[in-house]
Design a protein around this motif. Structure first.
Motif, PDB file in Angstrom:
ATOM      1  N   TYR A 177      15.177 -66.684 -19.175  1.00 40.45           N
ATOM      2  CA  TYR A 177      15.879 -65.887 -20.186  1.00 40.45           C
ATOM      3  C   TYR A 177      16.198 -64.478 -19.695  1.00 40.45           C
ATOM      4  O   TYR A 177      16.288 -63.552 -20.467  1.00 40.45           O
ATOM      5  CB  TYR A 177      15.091 -65.842 -21.502  1.00 40.45           C
ATOM      6  N   GLY A 178      16.400 -64.341 -18.385  1.00 40.16           N
ATOM      7  CA  GLY A 178      16.835 -63.065 -17.833  1.00 40.16           C
ATOM      8  C   GLY A 178      15.807 -62.465 -16.897  1.00 40.16           C
ATOM      9  O   GLY A 178      14.666 -62.925 -16.825  1.00 40.16           O
ATOM     10  N   PRO A 179      16.149 -61.413 -16.171  1.00 40.15           N
ATOM     11  CA  PRO A 179      15.188 -60.777 -15.281  1.00 40.15           C
ATOM     12  C   PRO A 179      14.115 -60.039 -16.074  1.00 40.15           C
ATOM     13  O   PRO A 179      14.369 -59.514 -17.155  1.00 40.15           O
ATOM     14  CB  PRO A 179      16.047 -59.802 -14.470  1.00 40.15           C
ATOM     15  N   VAL A 180      12.900 -60.028 -15.526  1.00 42.18           N
ATOM     16  CA  VAL A 180      11.807 -59.239 -16.089  1.00 42.18           C
ATOM     17  C   VAL A 180      11.239 -58.385 -14.959  1.00 42.18           C
ATOM     18  O   VAL A 180      11.394 -58.695 -13.773  1.00 42.18           O
ATOM     19  CB  VAL A 180      10.705 -60.124 -16.708  1.00 42.18           C
ATOM     20  N   PHE A 181      10.568 -57.313 -15.347  1.00 42.72           N
ATOM     21  CA  PHE A 181      10.037 -56.390 -14.359  1.00 42.72           C
ATOM     22  C   PHE A 181       8.540 -56.215 -14.568  1.00 42.72           C
ATOM     23  O   PHE A 181       8.030 -56.378 -15.675  1.00 42.72           O
ATOM     24  CB  PHE A 181      10.767 -55.054 -14.446  1.00 42.72           C
ATOM     25  N   GLY A 182       7.844 -55.903 -13.506  1.00 36.77           N
ATOM     26  CA  GLY A 182       6.404 -55.705 -13.594  1.00 36.77           C
ATOM     27  C   GLY A 182       5.585 -56.889 -13.149  1.00 36.77           C
ATOM     28  O   GLY A 182       4.361 -56.878 -13.239  1.00 36.77           O
ATOM     29  N   GLY A 183       6.230 -57.974 -12.670  1.00 38.78           N
ATOM     30  CA  GLY A 183       5.508 -59.082 -12.061  1.00 38.78           C
ATOM     31  C   GLY A 183       4.826 -60.039 -13.010  1.00 38.78           C
ATOM     32  O   GLY A 183       4.033 -60.877 -12.571  1.00 38.78           O
ATOM     33  N   THR A 184       5.130 -59.974 -14.332  1.00 37.95           N
ATOM     34  CA  THR A 184       4.455 -60.867 -15.267  1.00 37.95           C
ATOM     35  C   THR A 184       5.323 -61.112 -16.493  1.00 37.95           C
ATOM     36  O   THR A 184       6.123 -60.244 -16.873  1.00 37.95           O
ATOM     37  CB  THR A 184       3.083 -60.285 -15.680  1.00 37.95           C
ATOM     38  N   TYR A 185       5.183 -62.291 -17.094  1.00 41.74           N
ATOM     39  CA  TYR A 185       5.942 -62.627 -18.306  1.00 41.74           C
ATOM     40  C   TYR A 185       5.323 -63.845 -18.963  1.00 41.74           C
ATOM     41  O   TYR A 185       4.450 -64.505 -18.387  1.00 41.74           O
ATOM     42  CB  TYR A 185       7.420 -62.867 -17.967  1.00 41.74           C
TER      43      TYR A 185
END
Length: 321
Positions: A227-235
């Motif tokens: 569902y798109g790029p995420v930042f911070g290495g976790t989701y």
């Protein structure tokens, strides 16, 4: 383990009171006088009860937790991060196949995969299957009935614009009832690691649905997710489409992983780039190849390592412990 040699003199004669000398390999116990790191004295002590597979590649393919022998094809070794390590090839398909207990795949309801890698990035695919060109397979927990395995760890294809940034993908299949998004494959972007040893740990916690990617003991940066790029290495991984990063659709978390039944693991390859293929009807693909780089100290856990344990593992292995 090295022992101290004690000396004393009687007149002009020197006597040796103790002289036990031995060389240390990567699997020896560390010197007990060394201070602990993160509460551990050795890398093998980190989450030891949840460690279910380990490969050190000390000029052999044996998996050390269960003693599984590997059947290698054109496998070579070179200097690793600790002692010797796996040496892939850009010209010859190199991989190893293991017959593993069915319990390995079923145990990974939560998981962590940790390893060292050192690669000259990757070459773009060609029009026909070409060794060293395309998405490079690192590890697969085989699903004989599917094109992809139950778990597929590989360096994904990239564009010229990616430069020295590797796109490391872990595609895991969850066949548990109620999981609509059954195949999730986050891509962790790892910049500036060409021809450099980097420690990578990928974790998934079934209780929270959280997937995390660590590089050299710390959470990574940008990840490409469904569902798109995420930042911070976790989701968070969801069982169905969450709509966006804020889960506007109210989807349930993915929960425990239930991989397809499996009794084989392959290192250094996808399941369809071995000869013969390990899946039904698998064939070589122009966009895929076996791994051409180096790897070392591959570990699989049946739990999500904590951030502090990931950091300790990285530091201990960096120190040769």
């Amino acid at each position: 383990m090295k022992k101290t040699i004690g000396y004393f003199f009687v007149g002009a004669t020197m006597l040796i009171s103790a002289a036990t000398i031995s060389s240390c390999s990567k699997d020896d116990d560390p010197d007990p006088v060394l201070p602990p790191i993160g509460g551990y004295s050795s890398s093998d002590s980190v989450a030891a009860s949840n460690l279910i597979a380990k490969w050190s590649f000390e000029n052999n393919l044996t998996e050390s937790k269960s003693g599984l022998p590997g059947v290698g094809t054109a496998v070579n070794y070179s200097a690793g991060k600790k002692g010797q390590g796996w040496q892939g090839s850009s010209t010859v398909a190199s991989y190893a196949v293991y017959t593993s207990p069915a319990s390995v795949a079923s145990a990974l309801t939560s998981y962590s995969i940790a390893f060292w890698m050192n690669t000259d990035s990757m070459k773009l695919p060609e029009a026909v299957p070409t060794q060293g060109h395309g998405a490079q397979g690192l590890m697969t927990i085989v699903d004989a009935g599917g094109f992809w395995g139950g778990a597929n760890l590989f360096i994904e294809n990239r564009s010229d614009a990616d430069g020295d940034t590797l796109r490391l993908k872990l595609l895991v299949r969850n066949t548990r009832s109620g999981v609509v998004w059954a195949d999730q494959g986050p891509i962790l972007r790892i910049p500036n690691v060409r021809n450099t040893w980097a420690h990578v740990t990928l974790t998934y916690d079934a209780g929270t649905g959280r997937f995390s990617g660590y590089v050299n003991g710390a959470l990574g940066g940008k990840m490409e997710v469904p569902y798109g790029p995420v930042f911070g290495g976790t989701y968070i991984q969801y069982a169905n489409d969450p709509g966006d990063i804020n889960n506007v659709n109210g989807a349930a978390i993915q929960g425990p992983i239930q991989m397809p039944a499996s009794t084989k693991i392959v290192l250094g390859s996808h399941q369809f780039t071995t000869t013969p293929a390990l899946n039904t009807g698998g064939t070589l693909q122009p966009w895929a190849t076996t791994y051409a780089g180096k790897m070392d100290e591959v570990r699989v856990y049946k739990s999500a390592l904590s951030a502090s344990d990931v950091s300790a593992l990285f530091q201990l292995e960096s120190a040769g412990r």
